[in-house]
Design an enzyme around this catalytic site. Structure first.
Site, mmCIF file in Angstrom:
data_model
loop_
_atom_site.group_PDB
_atom_site.id
_atom_site.type_symbol
_atom_site.label_atom_id
_atom_site.label_comp_id
_atom_site.label_asym_id
_atom_site.label_seq_id
_atom_site.Cartn_x
_atom_site.Cartn_y
_atom_site.Cartn_z
ATOM 1 N N CYS A 128 -3.671 4.032 9.577
ATOM 2 C CA CYS A 128 -2.176 3.627 9.993
ATOM 3 C C CYS A 128 -1.681 4.294 11.230
ATOM 4 O O CYS A 128 -0.352 4.168 11.351
ATOM 5 C CB CYS A 128 -1.540 3.277 8.994
ATOM 6 S SG CYS A 128 -2.150 2.270 7.464
ATOM 7 N N CYS B 255 -1.097 8.446 7.427
ATOM 8 C CA CYS B 255 -2.604 8.021 6.834
ATOM 9 C C CYS B 255 -3.343 7.642 8.103
ATOM 10 O O CYS B 255 -3.000 7.031 9.054
ATOM 11 C CB CYS B 255 -2.456 6.971 5.813
ATOM 12 S SG CYS B 255 -1.512 7.481 4.436
ATOM 13 N N CYS C 252 0.799 -1.047 0.030
ATOM 14 C CA CYS C 252 0.010 0.039 -0.016
ATOM 15 C C CYS C 252 0.980 1.223 0.084
ATOM 16 O O CYS C 252 0.752 2.191 -0.888
ATOM 17 C CB CYS C 252 -0.940 -0.141 1.154
ATOM 18 S SG CYS C 252 -2.123 1.247 1.436
ATOM 19 N N CYS C 253 1.817 1.350 0.982
ATOM 20 C CA CYS C 253 3.160 2.166 0.841
ATOM 21 C C CYS C 253 3.531 2.533 -0.400
ATOM 22 O O CYS C 253 3.981 3.630 -0.825
ATOM 23 C CB CYS C 253 3.914 2.389 2.268
ATOM 24 S SG CYS C 253 3.017 2.791 3.744
ATOM 25 N N CYS D 211 7.235 3.855 5.676
ATOM 26 C CA CYS D 211 6.583 3.815 4.546
ATOM 27 C C CYS D 211 7.273 3.430 3.223
ATOM 28 O O CYS D 211 6.908 2.718 2.322
ATOM 29 C CB CYS D 211 5.701 5.075 4.309
ATOM 30 S SG CYS D 211 6.684 6.347 3.802
#
Ligand code: SF4
Length: 238
Positions: free
Chosen positions: A201, A198, A114-115, A225
């Protein structure tokens, strides 16, 4: 680049150099890098407290220094609003974001991926499109376990210098600087957050580790990240 103030034992300076000495050192680092790279030097502004201190320092060196912001669809509303305020005040801050579709709740099933998609890809694009030769960050070596081994000047990607001008500042000194210069900060700090990311998280924590609230409950807890650890030049193949 020949930043003269780079020292071998950088960690020793965290406690041995006082606040005024650190500010002077940071200004000198940015000044020398700006002389070397000119308009190809840009500040990566994450809109966190450390970035805001670096942004202010850079503007003291030259109001002409531009920057970029990497944002994601998962940033908290307070951060989005703060970003709009900063971009309105500093139009030389360019915003990068990746809106490609990703699986639902990828931040839970594979936060590294995702990062990589939402943060690392846009920063690679920013570096390429803005022809960056030197990017300036707010990274500090006392933030947490993953940040202890960085240097003030690095070349992790060939041809791309990373300058970490407040590497040796303590958390307290960042707040000291921001207060003294009345630098605006993200309102989430007033709620108790110490490190911002985010929404899914990031948690409020009272742990001694400044980044302990990041990716809590995952193997990535307190981690990165990827923008400080992954290759950033576009010719790198994932
Ligand atoms: S911090 Fe979380 S939501 Fe944001 S890009 Fe990384 S995994 Fe995804």
């Amino acid at each position: 680049m020949s930043v003269k103030v780079v020292a071998g034992n950088i960690k020793g300076l965290v406690n041995s150099l006082n606040f005024a000495g650190k500010v002077e050192r940071s200004l000198q680092l940015i000044h020398e890098a700006y002389e070397a790279y000119g308009e190809r030097l840009l500040v990566a502004n994450s809109l966190g407290k450390d970035s805001m201190a670096v942004w202010h320092l850079a503007k003291r060196v030259s109001p002409e220094i531009p920057g970029f912001i990497v944002t994601t669809r998962f940033k908290p509303p307070e951060t989005v609003e703060f970003m709009h305020q900063m971009v309105a005040r500093y139009p030389e801050l360019k915003v990068y974001r990746n809106d490609e579709p990703i699986p639902d709740r990828l931040y839970e099933t594979d936060p590294d991926r995702c990062c990589e998609i939402l943060k690392v890809e846009p920063i690679r694009r920013a570096i390429e499109e803005m022809n960056v030769a030197c990017w300036v960050t707010g990274l500090r070596c006392t933030e947490g376990r993953t940040r202890m081994d960085f240097q003030e000047v690095e070349e992790r990607d060939k041809g791309l210098i990373k300058l970490n001008p407040i590497l040796i500042w303590q958390e307290r000194e960042v707040w000291q600087y921001l207060a003294m210069h009345q630098v605006p900060v993200n309102p989430l700090y007033a709620k108790g957050y110490r490190s911002l990311g985010c929404e899914p998280c990031t948690r409020i924590t009272t742990s001694g580790d400044e980044r302990a609230g990041r990716w809590m409950g995952t193997s990535k807890c307190g981690g990165e990240c990827g923008i400080h650890t992954r290759p950033l030049k576009l010719d790198y193949q994932i």
